[in-house]
Design a protein around this motif. Structure first.
Motif, PDB file in Angstrom:
ATOM      1  N   GLU A 210       9.788   7.267  -6.788  1.00 60.39           N
ATOM      2  CA  GLU A 210       9.684   6.043  -5.509  1.00 60.39           C
ATOM      3  C   GLU A 210       8.746   5.239  -5.837  1.00 60.39           C
ATOM      4  N   TYR A 211       7.706   5.438  -6.756  1.00 62.39           N
ATOM      5  CA  TYR A 211       6.600   3.893  -6.934  1.00 62.39           C
ATOM      6  C   TYR A 211       8.131   3.144  -8.311  1.00 62.39           C
ATOM      7  N   LEU A 212       8.612   3.288  -9.464  1.00 67.13           N
ATOM      8  CA  LEU A 212       9.234   2.921 -10.173  1.00 67.13           C
ATOM      9  C   LEU A 212       9.964   2.217  -9.365  1.00 67.13           C
ATOM     10  N   LEU A 213      11.340   2.749  -8.223  1.00 74.25           N
ATOM     11  CA  LEU A 213      12.225   1.981  -7.451  1.00 74.25           C
ATOM     12  C   LEU A 213      11.363   1.131  -6.480  1.00 74.25           C
TER      13      LEU A 213
ATOM     14  N   PRO B 203       1.144  -1.635  -0.199  1.00 74.66           N
ATOM     15  CA  PRO B 203       0.058  -0.176  -0.182  1.00 74.66           C
ATOM     16  C   PRO B 203       0.864   0.831  -0.271  1.00 74.66           C
ATOM     17  N   VAL B 204       0.642   2.037  -0.898  1.00 73.61           N
ATOM     18  CA  VAL B 204       1.426   3.669  -1.024  1.00 73.61           C
ATOM     19  C   VAL B 204       0.385   4.706  -0.887  1.00 73.61           C
ATOM     20  N   LYS B 205       0.931   5.717  -0.564  1.00 72.76           N
ATOM     21  CA  LYS B 205       0.369   7.415   0.164  1.00 72.76           C
ATOM     22  C   LYS B 205       0.085   7.670  -1.215  1.00 72.76           C
ATOM     23  N   TYR B 206      -1.288   8.725  -0.862  1.00 71.82           N
ATOM     24  CA  TYR B 206      -1.288  10.136  -1.806  1.00 71.82           C
ATOM     25  C   TYR B 206      -0.364  10.566  -2.428  1.00 71.82           C
ATOM     26  N   GLY B 207      -0.666  10.552  -3.865  1.00 70.85           N
ATOM     27  CA  GLY B 207       0.820  11.308  -3.851  1.00 70.85           C
ATOM     28  C   GLY B 207       2.128  10.876  -4.990  1.00 70.85           C
ATOM     29  N   ILE B 208       2.123   9.451  -4.197  1.00 70.89           N
ATOM     30  CA  ILE B 208       3.056   9.000  -4.923  1.00 70.89           C
ATOM     31  C   ILE B 208       3.860   9.891  -6.283  1.00 70.89           C
TER      32      ILE B 208
END
Ligand SMILES: [Zn+2]
Length: 214
Positions: free
Chosen positions: A120-123, A111-116
């Motif tokens: 950060e996402y691709l890593l 689960p990731v935060k709003y606005g990622i």
């Protein structure tokens, strides 16, 4: 939706039979459960496709890589306790459906935060997906490639650029290819007018990189 569901089953069958990657330009209705719909999803196309394959290949191991902005609670609930399935899911944790029962059946849960944003996402994807494929050793990957992670999407609440989505899709195919696992890709959610062009440009990139035939 009926036709798109059959499309997912056909793409999965062709991918497995030909050991090549196939795309259904639809499907990915990942909120539908065994006996109920949810979140624009009426038929559980991914579980349907897998169950069709299990009729002739009952030991087939399938990995679902769900990178739509929302948790794939439908297939998670349907496949609970089934060791033939492994699920890798990156989604915005505060988005719909916040299904905490289904969440416990995710093998690789991010689960990731709003606005990622892209980096950060691709890593996160790069650091975890290859390991997950190697550990699960699937015979087939079903890739739920929602474009609602796009920055302009009204429902996804993530902040990924078009270029980031193209890189994301390429990374999934790259790791699958390196591990010799065929991919059945479905397009899932995407609620901005940009989604069609993003999908089109990403598929062109996958064709150019020879992950897909055209
Ligand atoms: Zn979604």
């Amino acid at each position: 939706m009926h036709r798109a569901t059959a499309g997912t089953a056909l793409a999965a069958e062709l991918a497995l039979k030909n050991k090549k990657n196939f795309v259904n330009l639809g499907g990915g209705y990942h909120h539908a459960k065994r006996d109920s719909g949810g979140g624009f999803c009426y038929f559980a196309d991914i579980p349907y496709a897998v169950n069709c394959l299990w009729k002739t290949n009952p030991n087939l191991k399938v990995m679902i890589i769900d990178l739509d902005a929302h948790q794939g609670n439908g297939h998670e609930d349907i496949f609970k306790y089934d060791k033939r399935i492994s699920i890798f899911d990156i989604y915005c944790g505060d988005n719909y459906p916040r299904d905490f029962m289904a969440k416990q059946y995710i093998n690789y849960d991010f689960p990731v935060k709003y606005g990622i944003m892209d980096s950060e996402y691709l890593l996160l994807l790069e650091q975890n997906l290859d390991f997950a494929i190697k550990k699960s050793k699937p015979d087939l990957i079903i890739y739920n490639a929602g474009t609602d992670i796009f920055a302009g999407d009204p429902l996804g609440r993530m902040n990924i650029s078009k270029d980031g989505i193209i890189k994301r899709d390429e990374m999934v195919f790259k790791f699958a290819c390196e591990n010799l696992v065929p991919v059945c890709m479905v397009t899932s959610g995407g609620y901005s007018s940009a989604s069609a062009e993003i999908i089109s440009d990403s598929l062109k990139n996958l064709i150019n990189k020879r992950y897909l035939d055209f």
